[in-house]
Design an enzyme around this catalytic site. Structure first.
Site, PDB file in Angstrom:
ATOM      1  NE  ARG A  65      -3.552   0.049   2.428  1.00 52.89           N
ATOM      2  CZ  ARG A  65      -4.076  -0.721   3.399  1.00 52.89           C
ATOM      3  NH1 ARG A  65      -3.742  -0.537   4.660  1.00 52.89           N
ATOM      4  NH2 ARG A  65      -4.929  -1.662   3.093  1.00 52.89           N
ATOM      5  CE1 TYR A  66       0.548   4.259   4.307  1.00 50.17           C
ATOM      6  CE2 TYR A  66       0.733   2.007   5.098  1.00 50.17           C
ATOM      7  CZ  TYR A  66       0.146   3.261   5.177  1.00 50.17           C
ATOM      8  OH  TYR A  66      -0.831   3.500   6.097  1.00 50.17           O
ATOM      9  CE  LYS A  77      -1.472   1.161  10.196  1.00 51.03           C
ATOM     10  NZ  LYS A  77      -0.943   0.499   8.980  1.00 51.03           N
ATOM     11  CB  CYS A  97      -4.780 -15.791  15.940  1.00 47.74           C
ATOM     12  SG  CYS A  97      -4.556 -14.500  14.706  1.00 47.74           S
ATOM     13  CG  ASP A 143      -5.628   1.235   8.336  1.00 48.61           C
ATOM     14  OD1 ASP A 143      -5.222   1.867   7.343  1.00 48.61           O
ATOM     15  OD2 ASP A 143      -5.064   0.215   8.785  1.00 48.61           O
ATOM     16  CB  CYS A 170      -9.236  -9.871  18.333  1.00 50.24           C
ATOM     17  SG  CYS A 170      -7.529 -10.094  18.853  1.00 50.24           S
ATOM     18  NE  ARG A 174      -4.608  -8.224   7.317  1.00 52.35           N
ATOM     19  CZ  ARG A 174      -3.657  -7.758   8.100  1.00 52.35           C
ATOM     20  NH1 ARG A 174      -3.103  -8.526   9.007  1.00 52.35           N
ATOM     21  NH2 ARG A 174      -3.229  -6.532   7.947  1.00 52.35           N
ATOM     22  CB  CYS A 216     -10.213 -10.187  13.548  1.00 57.83           C
ATOM     23  SG  CYS A 216      -8.871 -10.523  12.382  1.00 57.83           S
ATOM     24  NE  ARG A 227       5.143   2.215   6.227  1.00 62.90           N
ATOM     25  CZ  ARG A 227       4.836   3.371   5.639  1.00 62.90           C
ATOM     26  NH1 ARG A 227       5.457   3.745   4.542  1.00 62.90           N
ATOM     27  NH2 ARG A 227       3.884   4.146   6.126  1.00 62.90           N
ATOM     28  CG  ASP A 233     -10.040  -1.284  10.606  1.00 65.74           C
ATOM     29  OD1 ASP A 233      -9.791  -0.066  10.504  1.00 65.74           O
ATOM     30  OD2 ASP A 233      -9.165  -2.170  10.603  1.00 65.74           O
TER      31      ASP A 233
HETATM   32  C1  PLP Z   1      -0.109  -0.454   8.886  1.00 63.16           C
HETATM   33  C2  PLP Z   1       0.448  -0.909   7.631  1.00 63.16           C
HETATM   34  C3  PLP Z   1       1.798  -0.736   7.346  1.00 63.16           C
HETATM   35  C4  PLP Z   1       2.759  -0.094   8.318  1.00 63.16           C
HETATM   36  O1  PLP Z   1       2.420   1.241   8.535  1.00 63.16           O
HETATM   37  P1  PLP Z   1       3.285   2.121   9.539  1.00 63.16           P
HETATM   38  O2  PLP Z   1       2.494   3.382   9.646  1.00 63.16           O
HETATM   39  O3  PLP Z   1       4.623   2.297   8.886  1.00 63.16           O
HETATM   40  O4  PLP Z   1       3.407   1.376  10.821  1.00 63.16           O
HETATM   41  C5  PLP Z   1       2.250  -1.166   6.129  1.00 63.16           C
HETATM   42  N1  PLP Z   1       1.444  -1.731   5.230  1.00 63.16           N
HETATM   43  C6  PLP Z   1       0.127  -1.905   5.459  1.00 63.16           C
HETATM   44  C7  PLP Z   1      -0.720  -2.525   4.423  1.00 63.16           C
HETATM   45  C8  PLP Z   1      -0.418  -1.514   6.683  1.00 63.16           C
HETATM   46  O5  PLP Z   1      -1.709  -1.708   6.933  1.00 63.16           O
END
Ligand code: PLP
Length: 372
Positions: free
Chosen positions: A105-106, A330, A118, A323, A122, A127, A125, A109, A286
């Site tokens: 998504r980002y 986020k 798990c 989120d 929870c 997911r 959840c 990362r 969520d």
């Molecule tokens: C939360 C999340 C991250 C990590 O986000 P940070 O703000 O860097 O902790 C990375 N990828 C996805 C898909 C996420 O939901």
């Protein structure tokens, strides 16, 4: 009590804990006095998986239907109710998965789903569409495709291992997984998101810590929501992880009737920093199926942050985040402190302090920043 006869060597063995999890009405009736709402939740067709480690189950107050431990793991009939905005995959993770189980998504990362298992489940959840469904757990072939994607994308410098709960994997599987990731040069940091230290502290063995510390820089985010969860066993598991040199953070979810009070949040964050865990995120719940009744107002989250910021150590104050439904990432939500410019104060900028007083900061009239 159901487990009075269990010997310590069994109780302290994480395999025993997993093997003896409780899920049926019959088992749970021996531990708590089930309410009609709980019976409806437990017997609902197609409900999200229930499984509670004996360790976590014995923290439940058998007589209090509002027990914060109990409300996180025993379903209510209310889980079946729909609500405005409800989705199965509210963060559009499946749409943002270039290969199954990898959410990109980002820019720098990715989140990697390595298991759908798990230690306990929870009720809120995010997911639940796949977690607890063992036939949806990633295969070795999926894992190879995930690794291949990571190798081909040098922009990825941070891999977040998630699930399910990665620490339910065996030591051997974890060693292999971490070794494969560490062999990719552009991956700078590895993080693990886990609730095992809370649901199954017995899993945090010296052997596990010896494996984890070979793969630094490795960070761990745990997930805890209420100070009652921070028991002596949990403290010991957190000490072991911290002593293995692993920086620890915590992610909490703001949950109606469980932790939606500044007083409880303050006790929680204090217990966390005492255990060398830095509160990282406080999530708004969520819009996921089954979670409607756990949602709070956003005003409540802001009120909690306002009652922490300034009143306690900065280290103890998490970021409050939502989120974004639809997969936008986020969104940090903060109380308004920048009030604007003073009408007659030149370069003065008005700020609201934590006590609600007004302060004026003067910016330079001739500021020029670095060009890049
Ligand atoms: C939360 C999340 C991250 C990590 O986000 P940070 O703000 O860097 O902790 C990375 N990828 C996805 C898909 C996420 O939901």
């Amino acid at each position: 009590m159901k487990w009075d006869e269990v010997v310590d060597t069994d109780w302290n063995n994480w395999h025993w804990q997993l093997k003896n999890r409780v899920s049926s009405v019959e088992d749970l009736s021996q531990i708590v006095q089930l309410t009609p709402e709980e019976l409806t939740g437990l017997t609902a067709k197609d409900r999200f998986r229930v499984d509670i480690t004996p360790y976590f189950a014995q923290l439940i107050d058998p007589l209090d239907p509002n027990c914060p431990i109990r409300r996180q793991v025993i379903p209510l009939g209310q889980e079946l109710q729909g609500f405005d905005g409800m989705m199965a995959d509210s963060l559009a993770e499946d749409a943002q998965s270039p290969v199954p189980g990898l959410v990109h998504r980002y820019p720098d990362r990715v989140l990697m789903v390595v298991t759908t298992h798990c230690a306990s489940y929870c009720r809120y959840c995010t997911r639940s569409r796949m977690v607890g469904e063992w036939d949806k757990t990633p295969t070795t072939a999926d894992f190879e495709r995930q690794l291949d994607y990571l190798r081909r994308n040098p922009c990825i410098r941070d891999v977040l291992i998630s699930g399910g709960d990665p620490l339910t994997l065996s030591d051997t599987a974890l060693r292999y997984l971490l070794g494969q990731l560490r062999a990719i040069e552009h991956i700078e940091i590895i993080r693990i998101g886990t609730r095992v230290p809370i649901f199954l502290p017995q899993r945090i063995t010296p052997d596990l810590c010896n494996i984890l510390k070979k793969f630094h820089p490795l960070w761990i985010n745990i997930h805890t929501n209420h100070p009652k969860e921070i028991t002596a066993e949990v403290s010991q598991s957190l000490t072991r992880l911290a002593n293995a040199g692993i920086p620890l953070g915590n992610q909490s979810v703001l949950l109606a009737g469980i932790n939606d009070s500044a007083n409880i949040q303050q006790q929680l964050v204090h217990a966390l920093v005492k255990n060398r865990v830095r509160p990282y995120y406080l999530y708004q719940c969520d819009l996921v199926e089954g979670s409607g009744h756990f949602r709070t107002s956003i005003a409540k989250g802001l009120e909690i942050i306002e009652q922490l910021q300034g009143y306690t150590s900065g280290y103890a104050v998490p970021k409050y985040v939502i989120d974004a439904p639809g997969g936008g990432g986020k969104v940090v939500v903060t109380p308004q402190t920048l009030l604007g410019r003073a009408a007659d104060a030149g370069q003065g900028v008005l700020l609201r302090t934590y006590k609600g007083e007004i302060a004026t900061y003067y910016e330079p009239p001739d500021y020029v920043g670095l060009s890049s």
